[in-house]
Design a protein around this motif. Structure first.
Motif, PDB file in Angstrom:
ATOM      1  N   THR A   5      15.718   8.650  -2.668  1.00  0.00           N
ATOM      2  CA  THR A   5      16.122   8.368  -0.850  1.00  0.00           C
ATOM      3  C   THR A   5      14.594   8.285   0.007  1.00  0.00           C
ATOM      4  O   THR A   5      14.500   8.024   1.015  1.00  0.00           O
ATOM      5  CB  THR A   5      16.257  10.215  -1.148  1.00  0.00           C
ATOM      6  OG1 THR A   5      17.551   9.728  -1.393  1.00  0.00           O
ATOM      7  CG2 THR A   5      16.882  10.121   1.021  1.00  0.00           C
ATOM      8  N   GLU A   8      13.481   5.340   0.349  1.00  0.00           N
ATOM      9  CA  GLU A   8      14.359   4.754   1.405  1.00  0.00           C
ATOM     10  C   GLU A   8      13.767   4.818   2.855  1.00  0.00           C
ATOM     11  O   GLU A   8      13.458   3.623   3.725  1.00  0.00           O
ATOM     12  CB  GLU A   8      15.746   4.683   1.102  1.00  0.00           C
ATOM     13  CG  GLU A   8      16.408   3.931   0.251  1.00  0.00           C
ATOM     14  CD  GLU A   8      17.639   4.317   0.084  1.00  0.00           C
ATOM     15  OE1 GLU A   8      18.857   4.699   0.820  1.00  0.00           O
ATOM     16  OE2 GLU A   8      18.154   4.365  -1.057  1.00  0.00           O
ATOM     17  N   MET A   9      13.349   5.876   3.310  1.00  0.00           N
ATOM     18  CA  MET A   9      12.835   6.456   4.233  1.00  0.00           C
ATOM     19  C   MET A   9      11.073   6.088   4.973  1.00  0.00           C
ATOM     20  O   MET A   9      11.335   5.326   5.496  1.00  0.00           O
ATOM     21  CB  MET A   9      13.422   8.333   4.781  1.00  0.00           C
ATOM     22  CG  MET A   9      14.417   9.089   4.867  1.00  0.00           C
ATOM     23  SD  MET A   9      14.351  10.706   4.960  1.00  0.00           S
ATOM     24  CE  MET A   9      12.539  10.779   4.369  1.00  0.00           C
ATOM     25  N   ASP A  12      11.730   2.461   6.172  1.00  0.00           N
ATOM     26  CA  ASP A  12      12.680   2.150   7.543  1.00  0.00           C
ATOM     27  C   ASP A  12      11.467   2.741   8.325  1.00  0.00           C
ATOM     28  O   ASP A  12      11.333   2.193   8.847  1.00  0.00           O
ATOM     29  CB  ASP A  12      13.754   3.834   7.504  1.00  0.00           C
ATOM     30  CG  ASP A  12      15.509   2.683   8.075  1.00  0.00           C
ATOM     31  OD1 ASP A  12      15.464   2.214   8.239  1.00  0.00           O
ATOM     32  OD2 ASP A  12      15.194   4.270   9.395  1.00  0.00           O
ATOM     33  N   GLU A  13      10.584   3.818   7.714  1.00  0.00           N
ATOM     34  CA  GLU A  13       9.177   4.748   8.582  1.00  0.00           C
ATOM     35  C   GLU A  13       8.131   3.247   8.456  1.00  0.00           C
ATOM     36  O   GLU A  13       8.023   2.314   9.700  1.00  0.00           O
ATOM     37  CB  GLU A  13       8.324   5.215   8.316  1.00  0.00           C
ATOM     38  CG  GLU A  13       8.042   6.423   9.222  1.00  0.00           C
ATOM     39  CD  GLU A  13       8.663   6.621  10.690  1.00  0.00           C
ATOM     40  OE1 GLU A  13      10.399   6.358  10.408  1.00  0.00           O
ATOM     41  OE2 GLU A  13       8.337   6.562  11.951  1.00  0.00           O
ATOM     42  N   TRP A 122       4.091  10.628   2.682  1.00  0.00           N
ATOM     43  CA  TRP A 122       5.202  10.061   1.285  1.00  0.00           C
ATOM     44  C   TRP A 122       4.632   8.931   0.746  1.00  0.00           C
ATOM     45  O   TRP A 122       4.828   9.012  -0.511  1.00  0.00           O
ATOM     46  CB  TRP A 122       6.230   9.215   2.356  1.00  0.00           C
ATOM     47  CG  TRP A 122       7.568  10.017   3.502  1.00  0.00           C
ATOM     48  CD1 TRP A 122       6.960  12.094   3.408  1.00  0.00           C
ATOM     49  CD2 TRP A 122       7.669  10.386   4.569  1.00  0.00           C
ATOM     50  NE1 TRP A 122       7.515  12.446   4.338  1.00  0.00           N
ATOM     51  CE2 TRP A 122       8.273  11.332   5.144  1.00  0.00           C
ATOM     52  CE3 TRP A 122       8.228   8.785   4.851  1.00  0.00           C
ATOM     53  CZ2 TRP A 122       9.084  11.628   6.202  1.00  0.00           C
ATOM     54  CZ3 TRP A 122       9.575   8.660   6.011  1.00  0.00           C
ATOM     55  CH2 TRP A 122       9.842   9.879   6.333  1.00  0.00           C
TER      56      TRP A 122
END
Ligand code: FE
Ligand code: FE
Length: 162
Positions: A5, A8-9, A12-13, A122
């Motif tokens: 997850t 994926e974030m 996306d970012e 991240w």
């Protein structure tokens, strides 16, 4: 948090900030043109060149995560760029306009600093050391630009506006 997850974030970012940087390659030449103070003009022009480099670095990170570098419209940057455009079009003295352009540009840099700080954190959590390193290089340049704009404001542009 599930790592897939977070991955994926992260992607996306990345797409969001790619859009933000691309918007800035169009906005910065207009801000440079609208600026009167030669040092401010140069600062915008220099940061335009850096911004092109930020896009190249993002493309490297997309390669690391094996995804195509597809931008996803960054609405926050659209808003910030729009505020910049309003300043450019507004009828005000050169001094006040320069001060207002600095304010608008610093809002942009702070947004980028927040985004790249998050992305670097991240990348580290996801175990992508190289991606983290690349993102931190851009983070540093955004921070340096922010400081440079503060110096320009404090060294006289805002005084002239007052
Ligand atoms: Fe940037
Ligand atoms: Fe920037």
């Amino acid at each position: 948090m599930e790592m897939d997850t977070l991955q994926e974030m992260f992607i996306d970012e990345l797409k969001d900030v790619l859009s933000a940087e691309k918007q800035l390659t169009k906005a910065l030449p207009k801000m440079a043109k609208a600026a009167t103070d030669p040092k401010l003009k140069t600062a915008f022009e220099d940061h335009l060149e850096q911004t092109k480099g930020h896009i190249e670095r993002l493309e490297q990170v997309f390669e690391i995560v094996e995804k195509k570098p597809i931008a996803k419209t960054c609405k926050a940057m659209q808003g910030l760029v729009e505020e910049g455009s309003e300043i450019i079009e507004e009828d005000m003295s050169e001094e006040v306009k320069d001060a207002a352009l600095i304010a608008a540009a610093q809002k942009v840099e702070h947004y980028e600093i927040a985004t790249y700080g998050t992305l670097a954190t991240w990348a580290k959590l996801l175990g992508m050391k190289n991606a983290e390193k690349i993102l931190r290089m851009t983070l540093k340049e955004e921070g340096d630009t922010d400081h440079k704009l503060t110096q320009l404001a404090e060294s006289g542009i805002n005084v002239a506006a007052a």
